[in-house]
Structure formats: structure tokens, C-alpha cells
Design a protein around this motif. Sequence first.
Motif: not given
Length: 105
Positions: A2-22
Amino acid sequence: MRADRTPLAAAGLFALAALLLAWPMRHGAPYLDDYVFLMFGRHLDAPWPLLLHDSVGTFFFRPVVMALWWVSTRVLGTDGGPHYALNMAVHAANGAALAWLLARL
């Protein structure tokens, strides 16, 4: 394997934070020089003058940015919120491109 999903999870968290701030910017309005950029988008028939010389008369020349403002004004209109969302998407794409480049280096 299985591929490491850490970068995808981090990108998702950053996107969520950006949406909340915006979220408060959804009713945003143009600010300061945004009015000049919107004017060029509304009154020029084509973006070529923006790409060929400094149409604003400022101390820096941003042909790609000015052309993007011309296109976005034609597509999104003159409300501030959609332009802020587009600007955030461009910044996120630049960040992703930089992260990709740094990972390759």
C-alpha cells in the motif's frame, strides 16, 4: 504493498484549513488596486496589451498575472469572492508545484 497516504492526508488537512480560513471571504469585495485590474478586464477587448507592456505604470511588470485578471474578470465577473477563491487556488497550485520541485531535489 500500500502507498503511504500521509502526504494525501496532509494535503487534505491543509485544504480543509484553507477553506475554513477563507470562508469569511465568500462575500469579499475588491480592495485597492483590484479595481484597476478589474477595469482592465472589463474595458480591454483582448489581454495582449497587458502582456506586451506595463499598462498599470507601477514599479513591477506582471504580464501573466494581468492576463489572468483579464480572463478571470471575463469569466467570473467583478464580485470579489470568486476572484479571491481563484487567487487562493493559484497560490495552492504554486505551493504544490514548489513542494513537488523540492521533493525532487
